[in-house]
Design an enzyme around this catalytic site. Structure first.
Site, PDB file in Angstrom:
ATOM      1  N   LYS A  85     -11.329  32.968 -30.819  1.00 39.12           N
ATOM      2  CA  LYS A  85     -12.073  33.011 -32.093  1.00 39.12           C
ATOM      3  C   LYS A  85     -11.490  34.078 -33.012  1.00 39.12           C
ATOM      4  O   LYS A  85     -11.290  33.831 -34.206  1.00 39.12           O
ATOM      5  CB  LYS A  85     -13.561  33.271 -31.804  1.00 39.12           C
ATOM      6  CG  LYS A  85     -14.435  33.327 -33.027  1.00 39.12           C
ATOM      7  CD  LYS A  85     -15.896  33.090 -32.696  1.00 39.12           C
ATOM      8  CE  LYS A  85     -16.616  34.295 -32.165  1.00 39.12           C
ATOM      9  NZ  LYS A  85     -18.068  34.062 -32.020  1.00 39.12           N
ATOM     10  N   HIS A 120     -24.312  34.926 -43.939  1.00 39.70           N
ATOM     11  CA  HIS A 120     -24.070  34.175 -42.699  1.00 39.70           C
ATOM     12  C   HIS A 120     -23.949  32.680 -42.999  1.00 39.70           C
ATOM     13  O   HIS A 120     -24.443  32.186 -44.010  1.00 39.70           O
ATOM     14  CB  HIS A 120     -25.234  34.381 -41.724  1.00 39.70           C
ATOM     15  CG  HIS A 120     -25.314  35.766 -41.164  1.00 39.70           C
ATOM     16  ND1 HIS A 120     -25.874  36.054 -39.953  1.00 39.70           N
ATOM     17  CD2 HIS A 120     -24.876  36.964 -41.656  1.00 39.70           C
ATOM     18  CE1 HIS A 120     -25.801  37.354 -39.712  1.00 39.70           C
ATOM     19  NE2 HIS A 120     -25.209  37.935 -40.740  1.00 39.70           N
ATOM     20  N   LYS A 154     -37.709  44.634 -42.861  1.00 37.20           N
ATOM     21  CA  LYS A 154     -38.696  45.732 -42.780  1.00 37.20           C
ATOM     22  C   LYS A 154     -38.120  46.982 -43.446  1.00 37.20           C
ATOM     23  O   LYS A 154     -37.440  47.793 -42.801  1.00 37.20           O
ATOM     24  CB  LYS A 154     -39.020  46.036 -41.310  1.00 37.20           C
ATOM     25  CG  LYS A 154     -39.613  44.879 -40.536  1.00 37.20           C
ATOM     26  CD  LYS A 154     -41.105  45.116 -40.341  1.00 37.20           C
ATOM     27  CE  LYS A 154     -41.882  43.931 -39.836  1.00 37.20           C
ATOM     28  NZ  LYS A 154     -41.378  43.288 -38.649  1.00 37.20           N
ATOM     29  N   ALA A 195     -31.175  28.398 -38.734  1.00 34.30           N
ATOM     30  CA  ALA A 195     -30.402  27.707 -37.691  1.00 34.30           C
ATOM     31  C   ALA A 195     -29.995  26.286 -38.099  1.00 34.30           C
ATOM     32  O   ALA A 195     -28.853  25.884 -37.920  1.00 34.30           O
ATOM     33  CB  ALA A 195     -31.191  27.693 -36.403  1.00 34.30           C
ATOM     34  N   GLU A 233     -29.830  44.257 -42.122  1.00 35.26           N
ATOM     35  CA  GLU A 233     -29.882  42.786 -42.164  1.00 35.26           C
ATOM     36  C   GLU A 233     -31.229  42.294 -42.700  1.00 35.26           C
ATOM     37  O   GLU A 233     -32.265  42.879 -42.420  1.00 35.26           O
ATOM     38  CB  GLU A 233     -29.684  42.255 -40.737  1.00 35.26           C
ATOM     39  CG  GLU A 233     -29.639  40.735 -40.665  1.00 35.26           C
ATOM     40  CD  GLU A 233     -28.981  40.272 -39.381  1.00 35.26           C
ATOM     41  OE1 GLU A 233     -27.756  40.439 -39.257  1.00 35.26           O
ATOM     42  OE2 GLU A 233     -29.700  39.753 -38.519  1.00 35.26           O
ATOM     43  N   HIS A 258     -22.448  35.610 -23.616  1.00 33.68           N
ATOM     44  CA  HIS A 258     -23.295  34.633 -24.312  1.00 33.68           C
ATOM     45  C   HIS A 258     -24.092  33.852 -23.268  1.00 33.68           C
ATOM     46  O   HIS A 258     -23.572  33.526 -22.202  1.00 33.68           O
ATOM     47  CB  HIS A 258     -22.415  33.690 -25.153  1.00 33.68           C
ATOM     48  CG  HIS A 258     -23.210  32.723 -25.976  1.00 33.68           C
ATOM     49  ND1 HIS A 258     -23.351  31.401 -25.636  1.00 33.68           N
ATOM     50  CD2 HIS A 258     -23.921  32.897 -27.119  1.00 33.68           C
ATOM     51  CE1 HIS A 258     -24.112  30.789 -26.552  1.00 33.68           C
ATOM     52  NE2 HIS A 258     -24.471  31.678 -27.456  1.00 33.68           N
ATOM     53  N   TYR A 272     -28.744  33.022 -41.770  1.00 32.72           N
ATOM     54  CA  TYR A 272     -28.722  31.626 -42.210  1.00 32.72           C
ATOM     55  C   TYR A 272     -29.627  30.856 -41.264  1.00 32.72           C
ATOM     56  O   TYR A 272     -29.476  30.952 -40.038  1.00 32.72           O
ATOM     57  CB  TYR A 272     -27.279  31.144 -42.080  1.00 32.72           C
ATOM     58  CG  TYR A 272     -26.947  29.849 -42.761  1.00 32.72           C
ATOM     59  CD1 TYR A 272     -26.566  29.822 -44.100  1.00 32.72           C
ATOM     60  CD2 TYR A 272     -26.959  28.652 -42.049  1.00 32.72           C
ATOM     61  CE1 TYR A 272     -26.218  28.632 -44.719  1.00 32.72           C
ATOM     62  CE2 TYR A 272     -26.605  27.464 -42.668  1.00 32.72           C
ATOM     63  CZ  TYR A 272     -26.240  27.462 -43.998  1.00 32.72           C
ATOM     64  OH  TYR A 272     -25.884  26.285 -44.604  1.00 32.72           O
ATOM     65  N   GLN A 332     -42.190  42.208 -29.637  1.00 31.78           N
ATOM     66  CA  GLN A 332     -40.772  42.048 -29.948  1.00 31.78           C
ATOM     67  C   GLN A 332     -39.900  42.057 -28.690  1.00 31.78           C
ATOM     68  O   GLN A 332     -38.834  41.469 -28.677  1.00 31.78           O
ATOM     69  CB  GLN A 332     -40.352  43.235 -30.811  1.00 31.78           C
ATOM     70  CG  GLN A 332     -39.653  42.890 -32.078  1.00 31.78           C
ATOM     71  CD  GLN A 332     -39.263  44.195 -32.759  1.00 31.78           C
ATOM     72  OE1 GLN A 332     -40.015  45.168 -32.748  1.00 31.78           O
ATOM     73  NE2 GLN A 332     -38.093  44.210 -33.332  1.00 31.78           N
TER      74      GLN A 332
HETATM   75  P1  FAD Z   1     -19.319  30.481 -30.516  1.00 31.65           P
HETATM   76  O1  FAD Z   1     -18.381  31.569 -30.814  1.00 31.65           O
HETATM   77  O2  FAD Z   1     -18.919  29.091 -30.827  1.00 31.65           O
HETATM   78  O3  FAD Z   1     -19.703  30.580 -28.960  1.00 31.65           O
HETATM   79  C1  FAD Z   1     -20.787  29.828 -28.421  1.00 31.65           C
HETATM   80  C2  FAD Z   1     -20.546  29.548 -26.940  1.00 31.65           C
HETATM   81  O4  FAD Z   1     -19.440  28.651 -26.817  1.00 31.65           O
HETATM   82  C3  FAD Z   1     -20.179  30.777 -26.112  1.00 31.65           C
HETATM   83  O5  FAD Z   1     -20.772  30.624 -24.847  1.00 31.65           O
HETATM   84  C4  FAD Z   1     -18.659  30.706 -26.018  1.00 31.65           C
HETATM   85  O6  FAD Z   1     -18.165  31.344 -24.845  1.00 31.65           O
HETATM   86  C5  FAD Z   1     -18.442  29.202 -25.970  1.00 31.65           C
HETATM   87  N1  FAD Z   1     -17.141  28.790 -26.521  1.00 31.65           N
HETATM   88  C6  FAD Z   1     -16.550  29.254 -27.640  1.00 31.65           C
HETATM   89  N2  FAD Z   1     -15.381  28.625 -27.835  1.00 31.65           N
HETATM   90  C7  FAD Z   1     -15.244  27.734 -26.816  1.00 31.65           C
HETATM   91  C8  FAD Z   1     -14.252  26.778 -26.452  1.00 31.65           C
HETATM   92  N3  FAD Z   1     -13.147  26.622 -27.196  1.00 31.65           N
HETATM   93  N4  FAD Z   1     -14.450  26.009 -25.343  1.00 31.65           N
HETATM   94  C9  FAD Z   1     -15.572  26.162 -24.576  1.00 31.65           C
HETATM   95  N5  FAD Z   1     -16.542  27.054 -24.887  1.00 31.65           N
HETATM   96  C10 FAD Z   1     -16.377  27.826 -25.975  1.00 31.65           C
HETATM   97  N6  FAD Z   1     -27.924  32.251 -35.543  1.00 31.65           N
HETATM   98  C11 FAD Z   1     -28.370  31.629 -36.669  1.00 31.65           C
HETATM   99  O7  FAD Z   1     -28.889  30.501 -36.587  1.00 31.65           O
HETATM  100  N7  FAD Z   1     -28.247  32.214 -37.904  1.00 31.65           N
HETATM  101  C12 FAD Z   1     -27.670  33.440 -38.081  1.00 31.65           C
HETATM  102  O8  FAD Z   1     -27.582  33.924 -39.204  1.00 31.65           O
HETATM  103  C13 FAD Z   1     -27.202  34.128 -36.907  1.00 31.65           C
HETATM  104  N8  FAD Z   1     -26.612  35.352 -37.011  1.00 31.65           N
HETATM  105  C14 FAD Z   1     -26.104  35.960 -35.889  1.00 31.65           C
HETATM  106  C15 FAD Z   1     -25.459  37.206 -36.008  1.00 31.65           C
HETATM  107  C16 FAD Z   1     -24.964  37.851 -34.884  1.00 31.65           C
HETATM  108  C17 FAD Z   1     -24.253  39.176 -35.044  1.00 31.65           C
HETATM  109  C18 FAD Z   1     -25.125  37.272 -33.597  1.00 31.65           C
HETATM  110  C19 FAD Z   1     -24.611  37.989 -32.369  1.00 31.65           C
HETATM  111  C20 FAD Z   1     -25.761  36.044 -33.459  1.00 31.65           C
HETATM  112  C21 FAD Z   1     -26.246  35.368 -34.587  1.00 31.65           C
HETATM  113  N9  FAD Z   1     -26.872  34.116 -34.505  1.00 31.65           N
HETATM  114  C22 FAD Z   1     -27.338  33.479 -35.630  1.00 31.65           C
HETATM  115  C23 FAD Z   1     -27.031  33.470 -33.195  1.00 31.65           C
HETATM  116  C24 FAD Z   1     -25.805  32.573 -32.853  1.00 31.65           C
HETATM  117  O9  FAD Z   1     -25.747  31.496 -33.753  1.00 31.65           O
HETATM  118  C25 FAD Z   1     -25.975  32.065 -31.416  1.00 31.65           C
HETATM  119  O10 FAD Z   1     -25.836  33.121 -30.507  1.00 31.65           O
HETATM  120  C26 FAD Z   1     -25.099  30.878 -31.003  1.00 31.65           C
HETATM  121  O11 FAD Z   1     -25.600  30.360 -29.766  1.00 31.65           O
HETATM  122  C27 FAD Z   1     -23.626  31.186 -30.800  1.00 31.65           C
HETATM  123  O12 FAD Z   1     -22.965  31.376 -31.977  1.00 31.65           O
HETATM  124  P2  FAD Z   1     -21.432  31.902 -31.991  1.00 31.65           P
HETATM  125  O13 FAD Z   1     -21.002  31.899 -33.381  1.00 31.65           O
HETATM  126  O14 FAD Z   1     -21.306  33.135 -31.200  1.00 31.65           O
HETATM  127  O15 FAD Z   1     -20.733  30.678 -31.191  1.00 31.65           O
END
Ligand code: FAD
Length: 287
Positions: A164, A77, A271, A51, A17, A148, A49, A211
């Site tokens: 999802k 992303h 890195k 935030a 990544e 989460h 991407y 870290q």
């Molecule tokens: P979601 O899947 O929407 O979930 C978020 C929360 O909402 C969870 O607690 C879930 O249980 C809850 N939820 C989901 N659906 C519902 C529903 N229908 N009703 C009620 N609650 C619900 N961040 C960045 O800014 N840029 C990146 O490029 C980035 N890359 C990432 C890559 C990976 C592999 C991971 C694990 C995380 C990454 N993140 C990134 C961080 C991520 O954006 C955050 O963790 C964010 O808080 C949640 O994103 P998500 O897509 O998992 O959200």
């Protein structure tokens, strides 16, 4: 090439990544790091991407370069929580124009200063929108072996994950974790609930002491005693700390592959030396 096909065709895969620079001034350094990591020939690379979405053009450009200049399949992303539907559609179209076939569909963290836009609440809605633009795009989603941070009960988080995936995830990539038993328990629970898409474990090599605190603050991941002892022993010697972190991550990966979890994603954090260290330790195993 689509990631769903890459992981279907190969028994073991390793991906790295990179994250885009926050300002245009940092672009060249990230571009150079991305090129050096691409030269290691991972199975694909992901480009994160920013935030707030303000640096989306850097993600688009780095992803397009990796794919079109270096021939590395790319997972670009896209986050939605700070974006309008219009902006999201623009970025998806740009990805398509540049030939990018894989999108990691994310909600993004809710900004501490509050939301400026309410078009999206969850990643699932973004997945529907991407599919409405082009149903053939390969879509990844995020998942959280320790739950989460916003969700008090893991069972609820897994229910949301199931929705999802049903919306159209081809695969999932996990948040970082440092004890593989956490992942094995998570896999057991999601498979029991009928979530059957491939899960790519996300491995973060911890190569300096700072870290640790940063990773915990960002992800809420548990730091096992074994890692705490390692950091305590080597923190004052950067070279040793880096090598110990690469070996810890490599050891985690070997255990995963031994247990049949064989499509590994490494948070290589721009890195090349760390990506190269992991590749050096695993080259024979993954080829
Ligand atoms: P979601 O899947 O929407 O979930 C978020 C929360 O909402 C969870 O607690 C879930 O249980 C809850 N939820 C989901 N659906 C519902 C529903 N229908 N009703 C009620 N609650 C619900 N961040 C960045 O800014 N840029 C990146 O490029 C980035 N890359 C990432 C890559 C990976 C592999 C991971 C694990 C995380 C990454 N993140 C990134 C961080 C991520 O954006 C955050 O963790 C964010 O808080 C949640 O994103 P998500 O897509 O998992 O959200």
């Amino acid at each position: 090439m689509k990631i769903r096909d890459i992981i279907k065709d190969k028994e073991v895969t390793l991906s790295f990544e990179v994250f885009p620079p926050k300002t245009d001034a940092g672009y060249e350094a990230v571009e150079k790091a991305a090129a050096e990591i691409a030269a290691l020939k991972p199975d694909f690379m992901s480009v994160t991407y920013g935030a707030g979405g303000g640096t989306s053009k850097n993600t688009v450009n780095i992803a397009a370069d990796l794919q079109n200049k270096y021939g590395t399949p790319v997972l670009a992303h896209l986050t939605c929580v700070s974006s309008t539907k219009e902006h999201v559609k623009e970025v998806v179209r740009e990805y398509k124009e540049k030939g990018i076939e894989n999108i990691m569909a994310l909600r993004g963290d809710i900004p501490k200063e509050g939301r400026i836009c309410y078009d999206y609440d969850h990643a699932m809605q973004l997945i529907y929108d991407i599919k409405s633009i082009d149903d053939s795009i390969c879509i990844g989603g995020a998942c959280y072996p320790e739950g989460h941070v916003e969700c008090a009960r893991q069972s609820e988080d897994i229910e949301h994950l199931k929705e999802k995936v049903a919306a159209g995830c081809d695969f999932l990539t996990t948040q970082m974790f440092f004890d593989n038993s956490t992942l094995y328990q998570f896999l057991y629970r999601i498979r029991e609930k009928g979530i059957d898409v491939p899960v790519l474990p996300g491995i973060m090599p911890i190569t300096n002491a700072k870290q640790v605190a940063r990773s915990v603050a960002l992800s809420g991941s548990t730091i096992p005693q074994k890692m705490k002892i390692m950091v305590d022993r080597f923190a004052d010697d950067p070279e040793k700390m880096k090598e110990a972190g690469i070996i810890y991550a490599s050891d985690q990966i070997i255990d995963l592959i031994s247990n049949g979890v064989s499509h590994i994603h490494v948070y290589s954090m721009n890195k090349p030396d760390i990506a190269a260290g992991i590749m050096r330790n695993l080259a024979t195993i993954i080829r």
